[in-house]
Design an enzyme around this catalytic site. Structure first.
Site, short mmCIF file in Angstrom:
data_model
loop_
_atom_site.label_atom_id
_atom_site.label_comp_id
_atom_site.label_asym_id
_atom_site.label_seq_id
_atom_site.Cartn_x
_atom_site.Cartn_y
_atom_site.Cartn_z
N GLU A 130 53.58 7.84 71.43
CA GLU A 130 53.23 7.51 70.05
C GLU A 130 51.76 7.12 69.88
OE1 GLU A 130 55.94 6.42 71.59
OE2 GLU A 130 57.70 6.77 70.33
N LYS A 178 66.39 1.93 58.30
CA LYS A 178 67.26 3.09 58.38
C LYS A 178 68.15 3.23 57.14
CE LYS A 178 70.46 5.21 61.61
NZ LYS A 178 70.35 5.83 62.93
#
Lengths: 562, 162
Positions: free
Chosen positions: A49, A161
């Protein structure tokens, strides 16, 4: 129409003109990735990342657009932090989208949970936790607006989420963004500019100090016009390279710790310093009390906090560099520049004398490859047209000194944070933004190993970046400090145990080339640079070559080791 | 240059995390916080923060600019140097032996405080005022024996023109 949070995100990214996303999937972003597969965004799958954030940075600098990266919660987000911090200090507009655990689990030490909004508070321009789906559309718009406006910078959006999975009857917000607490000043104060013109008319030994703000506001053309009209010589910080043509006679070379003799000497006697889009970093000023101590300093910057933070300023001007330079150029049409040629003659001659007295130079050799020679050849063969990214250390400074940047957006380096491992992912981002450009990462053998995994990204996405490794088997810049200031005690800076970079390139499916003798440099560069593949070129260079000039940290910048 | 006390009144978005942005700015940049007070204003989406800090002149300018730069900060006012009202409240628990009770009550009366809790061995005093007034009261109570102090930190406001 009812949309999921993930669908709203995709719609809003499209609205913002995004075409490329650098990212890495994970549990908390799986719904976003599921939706992504039904869109036509170009997704570049990095291998770590940190690479995603640096690639978004490289993309933003090469294209002038906002770079976007998408990573998962917890380790995905923390891995991106170095890239975010680098973009922050270099004022690069990127938007980072992180997944987060569902809202009902936040604060419970859930799997892959981390308070990324808390962690990145000091290294983002702003950040958001989207706690309900109703806020998502507005937040995405605000994030892009904040990232690209004023002094640009990274903005992070943390999406739980359940927000990505939630449903909402959604309409794209169209009204103008108005933040009562954020309103950057673009227009300079004209009274201040009148004073600047007065100073220019009288000045006998003025200089311009240009920085990254010139590149960010797209003011290279305006700066060039300004300098040529007023016949004021120009220097730049590392971040400002390319903001003024390196081939112009008024160009003095880079300023600071590894600046040219003439640029550093000029600061000590100039009577007027016009600083534009800079923040007077300690690597530029050295000892601040001795910096430009004879000069009236004019400081133009869009960020008021930059002004008078490190050095006293006579005329502060808060405004956009491009708008300010345009306004100054207009005012100059009315100004009295009749005695200009006469006034400047002596000063420009003095600078030429300094140039003759101490040019950038190195000891040539026909036995061992000199790293500076590799950069000179790289410049020659690419005619100065390549986009150069760098790692950090000696490789970065040699690239800055010996590749004479004529155009903005062609030098991409981690200037403020100094991130080793920046160059390869940044090159990937730049290549994704500019498919027709030659993109070269100038690397050291130490730095390249920090994000070498991104070779796989380049190969997978057919991004033919060229990596030039100046391989000296040392962490060269630290070794150089140890040589000069620590009696040659080379504590843990030897990098003798490194992979065979040619075989490593081949293992990734790239082309690997090596030069061990000076006469091989040109042929290796020719073969590597003009190949249509991703290439690593390994140049075995003089191990104990040092970067000069050098100003010891904290000394006045006129005290150079040449 | 001399470090002096500066009182800043800061209007911010009334949102989670804003206090942490400001506190983080002070700690991250090595600025000092003498006291900090925060609560909602008449407008429920805006909070007022009152910060007392010590800094020399160039530094206080930088501090104000840095606070202003935060996206959630609406306005920074510096009160120091203008005409303003400043108040702080303190709760002071003192030993109250029989031979001291009358004296404590007299002192509290002079400072226009109140006794808000009484026990056989203690009084708890509530008092408001400027930092100077509170310091004066504390110095008088100290010889008698202070058990505990809780202070709010200063809140402040510009005086209106007459």
């Amino acid at each position: 129409m009812k949309l999921t949070g993930a669908q709203i995100l995709m719609k809003m990214l499209k609205e913002e003109g995004v075409d490329t996303i650098f990212g890495y999937p994970g549990g908390a972003v799986i719904d976003i990735y599921d939706e992504l597969s039904r869109t036509d965004f170009r997704h570049i799958l990095v291998r770590h990342e940190q690479g995603a954030a640096h690639a978004a940075d490289g993309y933003a600098r090469a294209s002038g657009k906002v770079g976007v990266c998408l990573v998962t919660s917890g380790p995905g987000a923390t891995n991106a932090v170095t890239g975010i911090a680098s973009a922050y200090i270099d004022s690069i507009p990127i938007v980072i989208i992180t997944g987060q655990v569902p809202t009902h689990l936040i604060g419970n030490d859930a799997f892959q949970e981390v308070d990324i909004v808390g962690i990145t508070r000091p290294c983002t321009k702003h950040n958001y936790l989207v706690s309900k789906i109703e806020d998502l559309g507005r937040i995405i718009r605000e994030a892009f607006y904040i990232a690209r406006s004023g002094r640009p910078g990274p903005v992070l959006i943390d999406i739980p989420k359940d927000v990505a999975r939630g449903m909402l009857a959604f309409k794209v917000p169209k009204e103008e963004i108005r933040l009562k607490s954020y309103n950057p000043t673009y227009q300079p104060n004209m009274k201040q500019l009148q004073k600047v013109i007065k100073l220019i008319e009288k000045a006998e030994s003025p200089m311009i100090f240009a920085g990254g703000g010139i590149i960010l506001s797209g003011a290279a053309k305006e700066l060039t016009e300004f300098a040529r009209t007023t016949q004021i010589p120009v220097t730049a910080s590392l971040m400002g390279l390319g903001g003024f043509p390196g081939s112009d006679p008024l160009w003095m070379g880079m300023l600071g710790m590894h600046g040219t003799y003439r640029a550093n000497m000029a600061t000590s006697v100039c009577d007027l310093m016009i600083a534009i889009g800079v923040r007077f970093d300690d690597r530029v000023t050295g000892k601040t009390d001795a910096f430009a101590s004879q000069a009236k300093i004019v400081h133009v910057d869009i960020d008021p906090t930059s002004i008078r933070k490190n050095v006293p300023v006579s005329i502060p001007v808060v405004g956009d560099c491009k708008i300010t330079l345009n306004a100054l150029n207009e005012l100059l049409k009315e100004a009295d520049l009749s005695e200009l040629a006469e006034n400047r003659g002596k000063w420009l001659k003095q600078i030429q004398d300094w140039k003759r007295a101490a040019k950038l130079k190195y000891q040539h050799s026909d036995k061992v490859i000199k790293p500076q020679y590799v950069i000179e050849k790289l410049y020659e063969l690419t005619k100065g047209e390549a986009i150069i990214t760098t790692e950090v250390g000696q490789n970065q400074i040699w690239a800055a000194q010996y590749y004479h940047f004529d155009k903005p957006n062609h030098f991409i380096t981690s200037g403020g944070l100094g991130v080793m491992g920046f160059g390869l992912p940044a090159a990937i981002g730049a290549q994704a933004a500019c498919p027709d450009k030659l993109v070269v990462d100038v690397a050291g053998d130490g730095s390249i190993q920090m994000n070498i995994q991104e070779m796989a990204t380049a190969i997978q996405h057919r991004l033919p970046v060229k990596v030039v490794i100046l391989n000296n088997r040392y962490l060269g810049m630290v070794r150089q400090w140890q040589e000069l200031f620590y009696d040659k005690r080379y504590s843990h800076t030897s990098m003798e145990f490194a992979p065979d970079f040619v075989k490593l390139a081949e293992a990734y499916g790239a082309l690997g080339l090596r030069a061990t003798k000076p006469e091989e440099v040109e042929s290796v560069l020719r073969e590597g640079l003009f190949s249509d593949r991703t290439v690593i070129m390994d140049f075995k260079v003089e191990p104990e070559e040092s970067v000069y000039p050098m100003v010891p940290a904290g000394a006045p910048i006129t005290e150079m080791l040449l | 240059m001399n470090e002096e006390k500066h009182v800043l009144s800061i209007m911010v978005d009334n949102q989670p995390g804003v206090l942490s942005r400001i506190a983080g700015l002070f700690s991250g940049r090595g600025y000092n916080i003498e006291s900090l007070c925060v609560a909602e204003t008449m407008d429920s989406v805006v909070s007022r923060l009152t910060i007392v800090t010590k800094a020399n002149l160039p530094l206080i300018e930088q501090i104000k600019k840095q606070i202003n730069k935060l996206i959630n900060v609406i306005k920074v006012h510096e009160l120091t140097g203008s005409d303003y009202v400043e108040r702080e409240m303190a709760l002071i628990k003192v030993n109250a032996k029989p031979e001291h009770k009358a004296e404590i009550l007299r002192i509290v009366d002079i400072f226009r405080g109140k006794i808000v809790d009484v026990g056989t061995e203690h009084y708890t005093i509530e008092v408001t005022g400027t930092d100077g007034k509170l310091k004066a009261l504390l110095s008088l109570l100290k010889p008698i024996g202070i058990k505990e102090i809780a202070r709010t930190g200063a809140i402040a406001m510009f005086r209106e023109g007459k």
